[in-house]
Scaffold this motif. Structure first.
Motif, PDB file in Angstrom:
ATOM      1  N   MET A 131      32.462 -19.372 -18.753  1.00  0.00           N
ATOM      2  CA  MET A 131      33.779 -19.441 -18.097  1.00  0.00           C
ATOM      3  C   MET A 131      34.713 -18.434 -17.929  1.00  0.00           C
ATOM      4  SD  MET A 131      34.255 -23.665 -17.842  1.00  0.00           S
ATOM      5  CE  MET A 131      35.986 -23.492 -17.033  1.00  0.00           C
ATOM      6  N   THR A 132      35.039 -18.234 -19.536  1.00  0.00           N
ATOM      7  CA  THR A 132      35.930 -17.132 -19.771  1.00  0.00           C
ATOM      8  C   THR A 132      35.409 -15.740 -19.185  1.00  0.00           C
ATOM      9  OG1 THR A 132      36.453 -18.381 -21.783  1.00  0.00           O
ATOM     10  CG2 THR A 132      37.164 -15.992 -21.629  1.00  0.00           C
ATOM     11  N   LEU A 133      34.203 -15.459 -19.351  1.00  0.00           N
ATOM     12  CA  LEU A 133      33.838 -14.098 -18.710  1.00  0.00           C
ATOM     13  C   LEU A 133      33.979 -14.332 -17.274  1.00  0.00           C
ATOM     14  CD1 LEU A 133      32.772 -11.371 -19.277  1.00  0.00           C
ATOM     15  CD2 LEU A 133      30.536 -12.205 -19.656  1.00  0.00           C
ATOM     16  N   ARG A 134      33.355 -15.347 -16.730  1.00  0.00           N
ATOM     17  CA  ARG A 134      33.290 -15.556 -15.253  1.00  0.00           C
ATOM     18  C   ARG A 134      34.659 -15.479 -14.743  1.00  0.00           C
ATOM     19  NH1 ARG A 134      28.805 -17.258 -12.225  1.00  0.00           N
ATOM     20  NH2 ARG A 134      29.371 -18.240 -10.180  1.00  0.00           N
ATOM     21  N   ALA A 135      35.474 -15.844 -15.443  1.00  0.00           N
ATOM     22  CA  ALA A 135      37.040 -15.836 -14.446  1.00  0.00           C
ATOM     23  C   ALA A 135      37.334 -14.507 -14.366  1.00  0.00           C
ATOM     24  CB  ALA A 135      37.946 -16.637 -15.578  1.00  0.00           C
ATOM     25  N   ILE A 153      29.793  -3.209 -16.566  1.00  0.00           N
ATOM     26  CA  ILE A 153      30.320  -1.851 -15.949  1.00  0.00           C
ATOM     27  C   ILE A 153      29.894  -1.740 -14.623  1.00  0.00           C
ATOM     28  CG2 ILE A 153      29.985   0.491 -16.416  1.00  0.00           C
ATOM     29  CD1 ILE A 153      29.658  -0.158 -19.510  1.00  0.00           C
ATOM     30  N   ILE A 154      28.564  -2.139 -14.277  1.00  0.00           N
ATOM     31  CA  ILE A 154      28.090  -1.467 -12.932  1.00  0.00           C
ATOM     32  C   ILE A 154      28.958  -2.497 -11.845  1.00  0.00           C
ATOM     33  CG2 ILE A 154      26.196  -1.249 -11.446  1.00  0.00           C
ATOM     34  CD1 ILE A 154      24.561  -0.555 -14.079  1.00  0.00           C
ATOM     35  N   TYR A 155      29.002  -3.784 -12.282  1.00  0.00           N
ATOM     36  CA  TYR A 155      29.194  -4.866 -11.044  1.00  0.00           C
ATOM     37  C   TYR A 155      30.761  -5.247 -11.277  1.00  0.00           C
ATOM     38  CZ  TYR A 155      23.946  -4.198 -10.091  1.00  0.00           C
ATOM     39  OH  TYR A 155      22.963  -3.811  -9.825  1.00  0.00           O
ATOM     40  N   ALA A 156      30.931  -5.751 -12.267  1.00  0.00           N
ATOM     41  CA  ALA A 156      32.425  -6.694 -12.549  1.00  0.00           C
ATOM     42  C   ALA A 156      33.320  -5.789 -11.756  1.00  0.00           C
ATOM     43  CB  ALA A 156      32.426  -7.088 -13.843  1.00  0.00           C
ATOM     44  N   LYS A 163      37.824  -5.332 -14.145  1.00  0.00           N
ATOM     45  CA  LYS A 163      36.889  -4.958 -14.876  1.00  0.00           C
ATOM     46  C   LYS A 163      37.122  -4.712 -16.259  1.00  0.00           C
ATOM     47  CE  LYS A 163      34.016  -2.014 -12.954  1.00  0.00           C
ATOM     48  NZ  LYS A 163      32.584  -2.433 -12.879  1.00  0.00           N
ATOM     49  N   PHE A 164      38.225  -4.175 -16.497  1.00  0.00           N
ATOM     50  CA  PHE A 164      38.574  -3.939 -17.927  1.00  0.00           C
ATOM     51  C   PHE A 164      39.056  -5.126 -18.724  1.00  0.00           C
ATOM     52  CE2 PHE A 164      40.236   0.508 -16.213  1.00  0.00           C
ATOM     53  CZ  PHE A 164      39.320   1.042 -17.003  1.00  0.00           C
ATOM     54  N   THR A 165      39.441  -6.085 -18.034  1.00  0.00           N
ATOM     55  CA  THR A 165      39.503  -7.512 -18.631  1.00  0.00           C
ATOM     56  C   THR A 165      38.193  -8.034 -18.985  1.00  0.00           C
ATOM     57  OG1 THR A 165      41.626  -8.076 -17.512  1.00  0.00           O
ATOM     58  CG2 THR A 165      40.746  -9.851 -18.474  1.00  0.00           C
ATOM     59  N   SER A 166      37.170  -7.828 -18.109  1.00  0.00           N
ATOM     60  CA  SER A 166      36.025  -8.502 -18.345  1.00  0.00           C
ATOM     61  C   SER A 166      35.176  -7.498 -19.474  1.00  0.00           C
ATOM     62  CB  SER A 166      34.870  -7.944 -17.363  1.00  0.00           C
ATOM     63  OG  SER A 166      35.407  -8.736 -15.841  1.00  0.00           O
ATOM     64  N   ILE A 167      35.448  -6.498 -19.662  1.00  0.00           N
ATOM     65  CA  ILE A 167      34.950  -5.714 -20.799  1.00  0.00           C
ATOM     66  C   ILE A 167      35.426  -6.222 -21.922  1.00  0.00           C
ATOM     67  CG2 ILE A 167      34.748  -3.362 -21.875  1.00  0.00           C
ATOM     68  CD1 ILE A 167      34.416  -2.117 -18.972  1.00  0.00           C
ATOM     69  N   VAL A 223      26.810 -15.417 -22.965  1.00  0.00           N
ATOM     70  CA  VAL A 223      27.385 -13.949 -22.130  1.00  0.00           C
ATOM     71  C   VAL A 223      26.210 -12.989 -21.322  1.00  0.00           C
ATOM     72  CG1 VAL A 223      27.938 -11.465 -22.910  1.00  0.00           C
ATOM     73  CG2 VAL A 223      29.305 -13.642 -24.208  1.00  0.00           C
ATOM     74  N   PHE A 224      25.102 -13.301 -22.008  1.00  0.00           N
ATOM     75  CA  PHE A 224      24.210 -12.757 -21.214  1.00  0.00           C
ATOM     76  C   PHE A 224      23.730 -13.162 -19.853  1.00  0.00           C
ATOM     77  CE2 PHE A 224      19.457 -12.370 -20.116  1.00  0.00           C
ATOM     78  CZ  PHE A 224      19.302 -10.853 -19.944  1.00  0.00           C
ATOM     79  N   ILE A 225      23.791 -14.538 -19.992  1.00  0.00           N
ATOM     80  CA  ILE A 225      23.350 -15.244 -18.861  1.00  0.00           C
ATOM     81  C   ILE A 225      24.531 -15.162 -17.693  1.00  0.00           C
ATOM     82  CG2 ILE A 225      22.846 -17.575 -17.442  1.00  0.00           C
ATOM     83  CD1 ILE A 225      20.560 -16.760 -19.143  1.00  0.00           C
ATOM     84  N   GLU A 226      25.735 -15.420 -17.887  1.00  0.00           N
ATOM     85  CA  GLU A 226      26.746 -14.909 -16.982  1.00  0.00           C
ATOM     86  C   GLU A 226      26.663 -13.647 -16.443  1.00  0.00           C
ATOM     87  OE1 GLU A 226      30.306 -14.016 -15.056  1.00  0.00           O
ATOM     88  OE2 GLU A 226      28.896 -15.730 -15.100  1.00  0.00           O
ATOM     89  N   SER A 227      26.682 -12.565 -17.409  1.00  0.00           N
ATOM     90  CA  SER A 227      26.486 -11.106 -16.886  1.00  0.00           C
ATOM     91  C   SER A 227      25.273 -10.938 -16.043  1.00  0.00           C
ATOM     92  CB  SER A 227      26.191 -10.365 -18.244  1.00  0.00           C
ATOM     93  OG  SER A 227      27.206 -10.437 -19.015  1.00  0.00           O
ATOM     94  N   ALA A 228      24.119 -11.787 -16.135  1.00  0.00           N
ATOM     95  CA  ALA A 228      23.076 -11.481 -15.364  1.00  0.00           C
ATOM     96  C   ALA A 228      23.398 -12.217 -13.970  1.00  0.00           C
ATOM     97  CB  ALA A 228      21.771 -12.146 -15.924  1.00  0.00           C
ATOM     98  N   THR A 229      24.472 -12.941 -13.879  1.00  0.00           N
ATOM     99  CA  THR A 229      24.515 -13.585 -12.429  1.00  0.00           C
ATOM    100  C   THR A 229      25.397 -12.644 -11.580  1.00  0.00           C
ATOM    101  OG1 THR A 229      26.830 -14.493 -12.891  1.00  0.00           O
ATOM    102  CG2 THR A 229      24.952 -15.738 -13.204  1.00  0.00           C
TER     103      THR A 229
END
Length: 187
Positions: free
Chosen positions: A65-69, A119-122, A141-145, A170-176
């Motif tokens: 949820m944190t990364l997805r936000a 880096i590519i999509y967020a 984007k920078f917050t996501s990183i 982290v991996f599964i959320e990034s894969a979305t």
């Protein structure tokens, strides 16, 4: 959820008739999102509690949820599809965390792929709430990183099943992110 959000929005409007149509749409959308997320979390919490996996569920949920936000991700079109697919994602994260002893090379692959996706999509926005401002897009984007780096460090530091669960989350959320980038667009 839409009906409940509509009734709540109508009640808010009755108490504050100066609200514009746009403000009411934003309130309704926010209420729909909030109610959907809370109801899903309660359902998942109950299921994972029954199987004594509450700790791992929470360890999967909070990084996700944190990364997805900040980064966004894929969204289903209906509540039921979202409920089912989100449960599958949470279950997969917990399963990876507790059942696999992720070797270091696989952790490295998870981390590198996650970083590349971010880096590519967020950020991946939702068609109901597009990110129009370039500054906001860059900040997200920078917050996501930054969130990614923090979560990866925590996952590595914790190690074992707890760390594996965080890294899998982290991996599964990034894969979305690529899925959301390509499929969330309204035609």
């Amino acid at each position: 959820m839409e009906k409940i959000a509509s009734k709540l929005t109508d009640s808010i409007y009755k108490n504050n008739p100066a609200l514009t149509d746009l403000e009411l749409k934003k309130i309704k959308f926010g209420l729909e999102c909030f109610l959907s997320e809370i109801s899903k979390i309660l359902i998942y919490f109950t299921i994972f509690r029954i199987f004594s996996l509450t700790k791992y569920f929470l360890l999967a949920l909070f990084p996700f949820m944190t990364l997805r936000a900040a980064a966004g991700g894929y969204h289903e079109k209906t509540y039921l599809k979202c409920l089912i697919n989100s449960f599958i994602l949470m279950f997969t994260i917990v399963l990876i965390g507790i059942k696999t002893g992720l070797p270091m090379y696989l952790k490295g692959i998870f981390i590198l792929l996650s970083l590349a996706f971010i880096i590519i999509y967020a950020p991946v926005d939702h068609y109901n709430k597009p990110i129009i401002s370039k500054d906001r897009r860059n900040n997200l984007k920078f917050t996501s990183i930054g969130i990614f780096i923090l979560l990866v460090l925590i996952g590595i530091f914790l190690g074992g099943k707890l760390g594996n669960t965080i890294l899998a989350s982290v991996f599964i959320e990034s894969a979305t992110l690529p899925l959301g980038y390509y499929f969330n667009k309204r035609k």
